[in-house]
Design a protein around this motif. Structure first.
Motif, PDB file in Angstrom:
ATOM      1  N   TRP A 108      -3.840 -27.990 -31.942  1.00 38.64           N
ATOM      2  CA  TRP A 108      -4.171 -26.693 -31.357  1.00 38.64           C
ATOM      3  C   TRP A 108      -5.668 -26.534 -31.561  1.00 38.64           C
ATOM      4  O   TRP A 108      -6.152 -26.531 -32.692  1.00 38.64           O
ATOM      5  N   VAL A 109      -6.427 -26.442 -30.470  1.00 38.21           N
ATOM      6  CA  VAL A 109      -7.873 -26.352 -30.565  1.00 38.21           C
ATOM      7  C   VAL A 109      -8.377 -25.058 -29.935  1.00 38.21           C
ATOM      8  O   VAL A 109      -7.780 -24.527 -28.993  1.00 38.21           O
ATOM      9  N   LEU A 110      -9.458 -24.552 -30.497  1.00 43.97           N
ATOM     10  CA  LEU A 110     -10.153 -23.392 -29.955  1.00 43.97           C
ATOM     11  C   LEU A 110     -11.312 -23.916 -29.113  1.00 43.97           C
ATOM     12  O   LEU A 110     -12.145 -24.673 -29.609  1.00 43.97           O
ATOM     13  N   THR A 111     -11.355 -23.534 -27.840  1.00 38.87           N
ATOM     14  CA  THR A 111     -12.348 -24.094 -26.930  1.00 38.87           C
ATOM     15  C   THR A 111     -12.964 -22.985 -26.080  1.00 38.87           C
ATOM     16  O   THR A 111     -12.606 -21.814 -26.200  1.00 38.87           O
ATOM     17  N   ASP A 112     -13.911 -23.383 -25.202  1.00 38.11           N
ATOM     18  CA  ASP A 112     -14.513 -22.402 -24.314  1.00 38.11           C
ATOM     19  C   ASP A 112     -14.460 -22.895 -22.873  1.00 38.11           C
ATOM     20  O   ASP A 112     -14.035 -24.022 -22.591  1.00 38.11           O
ATOM     21  N   GLU A 113     -14.904 -22.071 -21.951  1.00 38.17           N
ATOM     22  CA  GLU A 113     -14.744 -22.353 -20.531  1.00 38.17           C
ATOM     23  C   GLU A 113     -15.768 -23.334 -19.981  1.00 38.17           C
ATOM     24  O   GLU A 113     -15.703 -23.701 -18.802  1.00 38.17           O
ATOM     25  N   TYR A 114     -16.688 -23.792 -20.798  1.00 43.91           N
ATOM     26  CA  TYR A 114     -17.672 -24.750 -20.321  1.00 43.91           C
ATOM     27  C   TYR A 114     -17.110 -26.166 -20.282  1.00 43.91           C
ATOM     28  O   TYR A 114     -17.709 -27.060 -19.687  1.00 43.91           O
ATOM     29  N   ASN A 115     -15.959 -26.388 -20.897  1.00 42.42           N
ATOM     30  CA  ASN A 115     -15.350 -27.709 -20.885  1.00 42.42           C
ATOM     31  C   ASN A 115     -14.735 -28.011 -19.525  1.00 42.42           C
ATOM     32  O   ASN A 115     -14.192 -27.126 -18.860  1.00 42.42           O
ATOM     33  N   ASP A 116     -14.794 -29.293 -19.134  1.00 45.74           N
ATOM     34  CA  ASP A 116     -14.024 -29.796 -17.993  1.00 45.74           C
ATOM     35  C   ASP A 116     -12.795 -30.483 -18.565  1.00 45.74           C
ATOM     36  O   ASP A 116     -12.892 -31.560 -19.183  1.00 45.74           O
ATOM     37  N   VAL A 117     -11.651 -29.855 -18.393  1.00 47.23           N
ATOM     38  CA  VAL A 117     -10.421 -30.301 -19.045  1.00 47.23           C
ATOM     39  C   VAL A 117      -9.740 -31.376 -18.194  1.00 47.23           C
ATOM     40  O   VAL A 117      -9.466 -31.163 -17.007  1.00 47.23           O
ATOM     41  N   LEU A 118      -9.459 -32.524 -18.801  1.00 42.80           N
ATOM     42  CA  LEU A 118      -8.805 -33.634 -18.116  1.00 42.80           C
ATOM     43  C   LEU A 118      -7.315 -33.708 -18.403  1.00 42.80           C
ATOM     44  O   LEU A 118      -6.555 -34.275 -17.616  1.00 42.80           O
ATOM     45  N   ALA A 119      -6.898 -33.166 -19.541  1.00 45.73           N
ATOM     46  CA  ALA A 119      -5.487 -33.191 -19.923  1.00 45.73           C
ATOM     47  C   ALA A 119      -5.219 -32.042 -20.890  1.00 45.73           C
ATOM     48  O   ALA A 119      -6.118 -31.626 -21.625  1.00 45.73           O
ATOM     49  N   VAL A 160      -3.353 -25.804 -24.528  1.00 47.28           N
ATOM     50  CA  VAL A 160      -4.735 -26.055 -24.949  1.00 47.28           C
ATOM     51  C   VAL A 160      -5.176 -27.412 -24.398  1.00 47.28           C
ATOM     52  O   VAL A 160      -4.348 -28.260 -24.061  1.00 47.28           O
ATOM     53  N   PRO A 161      -6.487 -27.641 -24.312  1.00 45.71           N
ATOM     54  CA  PRO A 161      -6.958 -28.956 -23.873  1.00 45.71           C
ATOM     55  C   PRO A 161      -6.556 -30.057 -24.856  1.00 45.71           C
ATOM     56  O   PRO A 161      -6.588 -29.868 -26.063  1.00 45.71           O
ATOM     57  N   ALA A 162      -6.200 -31.210 -24.291  1.00 43.08           N
ATOM     58  CA  ALA A 162      -5.953 -32.407 -25.095  1.00 43.08           C
ATOM     59  C   ALA A 162      -7.053 -33.441 -24.902  1.00 43.08           C
ATOM     60  O   ALA A 162      -7.318 -34.244 -25.797  1.00 43.08           O
ATOM     61  N   VAL A 163      -7.691 -33.418 -23.731  1.00 42.80           N
ATOM     62  CA  VAL A 163      -8.841 -34.283 -23.437  1.00 42.80           C
ATOM     63  C   VAL A 163      -9.808 -33.460 -22.606  1.00 42.80           C
ATOM     64  O   VAL A 163      -9.408 -32.827 -21.625  1.00 42.80           O
ATOM     65  N   TRP A 164     -11.076 -33.452 -22.995  1.00 48.53           N
ATOM     66  CA  TRP A 164     -12.058 -32.747 -22.180  1.00 48.53           C
ATOM     67  C   TRP A 164     -13.403 -33.445 -22.215  1.00 48.53           C
ATOM     68  O   TRP A 164     -13.690 -34.242 -23.106  1.00 48.53           O
ATOM     69  N   THR A 165     -14.211 -33.124 -21.201  1.00 49.83           N
ATOM     70  CA  THR A 165     -15.592 -33.582 -21.156  1.00 49.83           C
ATOM     71  C   THR A 165     -16.491 -32.360 -21.149  1.00 49.83           C
ATOM     72  O   THR A 165     -16.064 -31.243 -20.871  1.00 49.83           O
ATOM     73  N   ARG A 166     -17.761 -32.610 -21.443  1.00 52.14           N
ATOM     74  CA  ARG A 166     -18.718 -31.513 -21.534  1.00 52.14           C
ATOM     75  C   ARG A 166     -20.105 -32.065 -21.218  1.00 52.14           C
ATOM     76  O   ARG A 166     -20.520 -33.078 -21.797  1.00 52.14           O
TER      77      ARG A 166
END
Length: 239
Positions: A167-178, A196-202
């Protein structure tokens, strides 16, 4: 690089990768990163290993093409965070998995902003099924591919794992892949499922960051889907 705790391993290629590994031993930072060293060398990287994030303070970090980080918890100096952020902004790629990137340097806000997320918890089994070891937090869960056109996950189907579900706390600037969805069992205090995101890029300046949350143990990293995502991330993020 000049850090005395750094050991160089030279390949035949021209690109440079800095692998920073250490912190909490439970994520097997040496063995986990060793899984990917042959892949890096096969793809033309000269690899430098470091056991401290203070390597980021070295001015030469700005010339590195890729940073692979597996350093759970721990602390980092302001100079090292500044160096890491500047390197990525200048075009250095940053890739990591599980707690080695998403649960690093909890008290460094500038680091957390750079990677775009922070580990919050990994929910546990029913109390009657717990034995007091790490397996109490190993749950069956699904990873859902949400950006199938992205080169890091292209052609991969949704897949299942039995391991720590982050369970991760993230923000909207991430591009979520999974993504992954946490259920709401009665023995936990939340009242509805949470995705929640499992894989993201930024994107950060001219650099790319990739965070892959599965990877608690070697068998998870050797899962074909997880390993493919990590390996593709190494190449995609690199300068």
């Amino acid at each position: 690089m000049s850090n005395p705790s750094t050991e160089s391993h030279v390949s035949t290629g021209g690109r440079r990768a800095l692998v920073v590994r250490g912190g909490w031993d439970g994520h097997h930072p040496v063995e986990a990163t060793d899984l990917f060293l042959p892949y890096l060398k096969e793809n033309g990287f000269d690899v430098v290993l470091s056991d401290t994030p203070e390597s980021y303070a070295d001015p030469e970090t700005a010339d590195v093409d890729l940073i692979v980080q597996c350093y759970t918890m721990g602390t980092i100096s302001r100079d090292a965070v500044r160096g890491l952020r500047a390197a990525v902004a200048g075009g250095t790629g940053l890739v990591g998995w599980h707690g080695g990137i998403a649960d690093s340097f909890r008290d460094a806000a500038d680091y957390l902003q750079l990677i775009g997320g922070q580990f919050a918890c990994h929910p546990s089994r029913h109390p009657d099924q717990r034995s007091g070891d790490q397996a109490d937090n190993y749950l069956p869960y699904a990873v859902t591919i949400t950006a199938p056109e992205h080169p890091v996950v292209a052609g991969l189907a949704d897949f299942d794992l039995t391991t720590e579900q982050y369970w991760v706390l993230t923000d909207e600037y991430n591009d979520v892949l999974a993504t992954t969805t946490h259920p709401a069992p009665p023995w936990h205090p939340w009242h509805r499922p949470v995705t929640v995101p499992a894989v993201w890029t930024r994107a950060w300046g001219r650099g790319r960051v990739v965070v892959v949350t599965p990877g608690h143990s070697l068998d998870v990293l050797e899962n074909p889907s997880v390993r493919t995502i990590v390996e593709r991330s190494l190449l995609w993020a690199s300068r």
